[in-house]
Write a protein that holds these residues in place. Structure first.
Motif, PDB file in Angstrom:
ATOM      1  N   LEU A 295       0.813  -1.215   0.000  1.00 57.41           N
ATOM      2  CA  LEU A 295       0.000   0.000   0.000  1.00 57.41           C
ATOM      3  C   LEU A 295       0.844   1.261   0.000  1.00 57.41           C
ATOM      4  O   LEU A 295       0.336   2.353   0.289  1.00 57.41           O
ATOM      5  N   GLN A 296       2.145   1.132  -0.303  1.00 52.29           N
ATOM      6  CA  GLN A 296       3.016   2.296  -0.376  1.00 52.29           C
ATOM      7  C   GLN A 296       4.059   2.063  -1.462  1.00 52.29           C
ATOM      8  O   GLN A 296       4.175   0.967  -2.018  1.00 52.29           O
ATOM      9  N   SER A 297       4.785   3.133  -1.782  1.00 46.67           N
ATOM     10  CA  SER A 297       5.782   3.054  -2.848  1.00 46.67           C
ATOM     11  C   SER A 297       6.918   2.114  -2.458  1.00 46.67           C
ATOM     12  O   SER A 297       7.266   1.993  -1.270  1.00 46.67           O
ATOM     13  N   ARG A 298       7.484   1.444  -3.484  1.00 52.85           N
ATOM     14  CA  ARG A 298       8.587   0.514  -3.215  1.00 52.85           C
ATOM     15  C   ARG A 298       9.843   1.237  -2.766  1.00 52.85           C
ATOM     16  O   ARG A 298      10.702   0.657  -2.106  1.00 52.85           O
ATOM     17  N   ASP A 299       9.989   2.495  -3.118  1.00 51.11           N
ATOM     18  CA  ASP A 299      11.169   3.260  -2.706  1.00 51.11           C
ATOM     19  C   ASP A 299      11.099   3.660  -1.239  1.00 51.11           C
ATOM     20  O   ASP A 299      12.121   3.984  -0.639  1.00 51.11           O
ATOM     21  N   GLN A 300       9.903   3.695  -0.689  1.00 47.48           N
ATOM     22  CA  GLN A 300       9.721   4.109   0.693  1.00 47.48           C
ATOM     23  C   GLN A 300       9.664   2.879   1.598  1.00 47.48           C
ATOM     24  O   GLN A 300       8.782   2.044   1.465  1.00 47.48           O
ATOM     25  N   PRO A 301      10.612   2.715   2.531  1.00 48.08           N
ATOM     26  CA  PRO A 301      10.604   1.522   3.395  1.00 48.08           C
ATOM     27  C   PRO A 301       9.463   1.574   4.400  1.00 48.08           C
ATOM     28  O   PRO A 301       9.068   2.648   4.874  1.00 48.08           O
ATOM     29  N   TRP A 302       8.954   0.393   4.711  1.00 46.34           N
ATOM     30  CA  TRP A 302       7.871   0.314   5.682  1.00 46.34           C
ATOM     31  C   TRP A 302       8.444   0.470   7.084  1.00 46.34           C
ATOM     32  O   TRP A 302       9.470  -0.104   7.428  1.00 46.34           O
ATOM     33  N   SER A 303       7.798   1.289   7.900  1.00 48.88           N
ATOM     34  CA  SER A 303       8.271   1.529   9.266  1.00 48.88           C
ATOM     35  C   SER A 303       7.154   1.212  10.234  1.00 48.88           C
ATOM     36  O   SER A 303       6.016   1.654  10.070  1.00 48.88           O
ATOM     37  N   GLY A 304       7.479   0.432  11.232  1.00 46.94           N
ATOM     38  CA  GLY A 304       6.514   0.077  12.257  1.00 46.94           C
ATOM     39  C   GLY A 304       6.957   0.578  13.612  1.00 46.94           C
ATOM     40  O   GLY A 304       7.607   1.637  13.729  1.00 46.94           O
ATOM     41  N   MET A 305       6.621  -0.157  14.639  1.00 47.70           N
ATOM     42  CA  MET A 305       7.025   0.228  15.990  1.00 47.70           C
ATOM     43  C   MET A 305       8.542   0.086  16.141  1.00 47.70           C
ATOM     44  O   MET A 305       9.148  -0.866  15.654  1.00 47.70           O
ATOM     45  N   LYS A 306       9.162   1.055  16.799  1.00 47.03           N
ATOM     46  CA  LYS A 306      10.607   1.055  16.993  1.00 47.03           C
ATOM     47  C   LYS A 306      10.954   0.446  18.345  1.00 47.03           C
ATOM     48  O   LYS A 306      10.156   0.479  19.291  1.00 47.03           O
ATOM     49  N   THR A 307      12.164  -0.088  18.410  1.00 44.06           N
ATOM     50  CA  THR A 307      12.645  -0.644  19.668  1.00 44.06           C
ATOM     51  C   THR A 307      13.084   0.479  20.610  1.00 44.06           C
ATOM     52  O   THR A 307      13.253   1.635  20.211  1.00 44.06           O
ATOM     53  N   ILE A 308      13.258   0.124  21.873  1.00 48.55           N
ATOM     54  CA  ILE A 308      13.659   1.122  22.866  1.00 48.55           C
ATOM     55  C   ILE A 308      15.044   1.658  22.558  1.00 48.55           C
ATOM     56  O   ILE A 308      15.324   2.858  22.719  1.00 48.55           O
ATOM     57  N   SER A 309      15.935   0.793  22.081  1.00 47.71           N
ATOM     58  CA  SER A 309      17.294   1.250  21.754  1.00 47.71           C
ATOM     59  C   SER A 309      17.278   2.246  20.596  1.00 47.71           C
ATOM     60  O   SER A 309      18.023   3.239  20.605  1.00 47.71           O
ATOM     61  N   GLN A 310      16.433   2.017  19.580  1.00 45.70           N
ATOM     62  CA  GLN A 310      16.337   2.960  18.475  1.00 45.70           C
ATOM     63  C   GLN A 310      15.788   4.308  18.936  1.00 45.70           C
ATOM     64  O   GLN A 310      16.282   5.367  18.518  1.00 45.70           O
ATOM     65  N   LEU A 311      14.785   4.294  19.797  1.00 46.01           N
ATOM     66  CA  LEU A 311      14.234   5.553  20.307  1.00 46.01           C
ATOM     67  C   LEU A 311      15.262   6.309  21.138  1.00 46.01           C
ATOM     68  O   LEU A 311      15.372   7.536  21.045  1.00 46.01           O
ATOM     69  N   ARG A 312      16.028   5.577  21.953  1.00 45.32           N
ATOM     70  CA  ARG A 312      17.063   6.257  22.746  1.00 45.32           C
ATOM     71  C   ARG A 312      18.138   6.848  21.855  1.00 45.32           C
ATOM     72  O   ARG A 312      18.656   7.941  22.114  1.00 45.32           O
ATOM     73  N   MET A 313      18.487   6.134  20.779  1.00 40.41           N
ATOM     74  CA  MET A 313      19.531   6.625  19.887  1.00 40.41           C
ATOM     75  C   MET A 313      19.059   7.860  19.126  1.00 40.41           C
ATOM     76  O   MET A 313      19.807   8.830  18.949  1.00 40.41           O
ATOM     77  N   GLU A 314      17.804   7.837  18.658  1.00 40.49           N
ATOM     78  CA  GLU A 314      17.301   8.972  17.886  1.00 40.49           C
ATOM     79  C   GLU A 314      17.110  10.208  18.760  1.00 40.49           C
ATOM     80  O   GLU A 314      17.387  11.332  18.319  1.00 40.49           O
TER      81      GLU A 314
END
Length: 449
Positions: A295-314
């Motif tokens: 349901l989205q463009s192939r160039d755009q990666p699908w993003s779901g729920m992020k892990t706690i480590s990713q949220l802390r890093m961002e």
């Protein structure tokens, strides 16, 4: 005679093999003839009747009409990525808990953490869910794991669309090839809608607030009477002396919430720390998010729920540090105990050997210690002579013990040599005796034959 029998057996086997081969060929010819007859009969029918009798043949093109399709599927449709159409079985349209046996893939760089979202591919479905990892103990309890084992299978419980048992499971952490796409884990579905209770170990800490003879009131272990009722009857233990206690009970009246009454084997001290080790059930999050890459463009990666480590890093959030979890040098001051006091009446009835002999310390030293003793010349000579005699005696005693040690070593060595020779002689005697017995047995067999 033997050659004639072998030839007869070979001819019989050859004839049986030839007959069996002829039978199979006959069956194959009958099957082929029946197939040709069916095809000739079906060719005489019209197309509609043949479809009703035979069904759709391989290679037939079909036209599917699907309703309630999102417009994004048509907008972002890419002919280079064909769409596979499949069907699900009865009961697979429901949602519930699933228990799988999972193992971390050897190519994945890290171990998996409980409650970190993963993307699961089961059958025709792909969705993101939050798993709880566990392992089964010897008593059948499912104990929660914070991380997956390094080279071992474990259980994974999560919420999502149900799949039948023995269905393969493949999980990934993310779908972006830029972040290093790797297969996270592989496994198989064991059960669905299974009421498996996952438990984890907890340790509650409390401190005495009031001590009676063998009963004490413990504070800071619970926050309400409802929690106390949940752990009523559990076993408590002190940290220093290891005193066991029967576990907590609520206190009636207008007492403060969370204070619990425990009974111990012996009287505890105010400096003791009371522990309660127990098990509590872990709730599995009821969450799943379907992967909608079509349901989205192939160039755009699908993003779901992020892990706690990713949220802390961002968000540049440091890892929280619990001061109670850091290792510190333990400093224990030596405890001073009061001296044992025996009443005078009891001392009078005790025998002399059991009476205390600890005399009080003298405040003023004795006369022998206060005065300086100066020996006369004759006394000094006598004292020196006695010291020399003692030295000579000690030297003779040392030499005597050394000689005894040497004699003991020689005696032990001679004893070991004698035992070795005796064992060798006994072994040779047994060998000769066994040989003679074997010869007698052989002679007896020949005579009997």
């Amino acid at each position: 005679m033997d050659e004639e029998e072998d030839n007869a057996v070979g001819e019989k086997t050859h004839s049986v093999g030839a007959n069996a081969g002829g039978y199979f060929d006959k069956i194959k010819e009958e099957m082929e003839l029946r197939k040709q007859m069916n095809i000739s009969e079906l060719n005489e029918l019209d197309e509609a009747t043949r479809v009703e009798v035979e069904g759709f043949r391989t290679g037939t093109y079909l036209r599917l009409e699907v309703h309630d399709v999102p417009f994004e599927l048509v907008e972002y449709f890419d002919p280079h990525h064909p769409i596979l159409v499949g069907g699900i079985g009865i009961g697979e349209d429901n949602v519930g808990y699933m228990q799988t046996r999972l193992k971390r893939h050897r190519w994945h760089k890290k171990v998996l953490k409980t409650r970190d979202p993963i993307i699961v591919s089961i059958g025709w479905r792909r969705y993101q869910t939050i798993p709880i990892y566990a392992i089964e103990d010897q008593n059948g309890r499912h104990r929660m794991l914070k991380y997956t084992p390094e080279h071992m299978h474990c259980f994974a419980m999560f919420w999502g669309p149900l799949a039948p048992p023995s269905t393969g499971v493949v999980t990934v952490q993310n779908l972006s090839s830029k972040q290093g796409f790797r297969i996270t884990a592989t496994g198989v579905v064991l059960q669905f809608n299974h009421a498996a209770r996952i438990m984890k170990k907890i340790k509650l800490v409390g401190y005495p607030s009031k001590i009676f003879k063998k009963t004490a009131l413990i504070k800071d272990m619970f926050t309400s009477d409802l929690e106390i009722a949940k752990f009523e009857g559990a076993t408590v233990r002190t940290a220093v002396k290891g005193e066991l206690g029967n576990g907590p009970k609520t206190i009636g009246g207008d007492s403060k919430e969370g204070i619990v009454r425990c009974t111990f084997e012996d009287r505890i001290l105010m400096s003791d720390i009371v522990f309660l080790r127990a098990w509590t059930q872990v709730d599995i999050p009821c969450f799943f998010n379907p992967v909608t890459t079509s349901l989205q463009s192939r160039d755009q990666p699908w993003s779901g729920m992020k892990t706690i480590s990713q949220l802390r890093m961002e968000n540049n959030i440091p890892i929280p540090v619990n001061k109670d979890s850091t290792y510190k040098p333990v400093e224990r001051r030596p405890r001073k105990f009061n001296p044992l006091v025996i009443p005078n009446k009891l001392q009078a009835s005790l025998p002399f050997a059991s009476k205390p002999k600890n005399l009080p310390a003298r405040k003023r030293p004795l006369l022998e210690k206060r005065r300086a003793v100066i020996m006369e010349p004759h006394e000094r000579k006598v004292h020196a002579l006695v010291q020399q005699l003692k030295l000579m005696k000690n030297e003779k005693e040392r030499k005597r013990k050394e000689k005894e040690r040497e004699k003991r070593k020689k005696y032990v060595a001679a004893k070991e040599e004698e035992e070795r020779v005796s064992k060798k002689r006994n072994r040779e005697e047994r060998r000769d005796r066994y040989r003679a017995e074997e010869k007698q047995k052989r002679t007896r067999r020949k005579v009997e034959a």
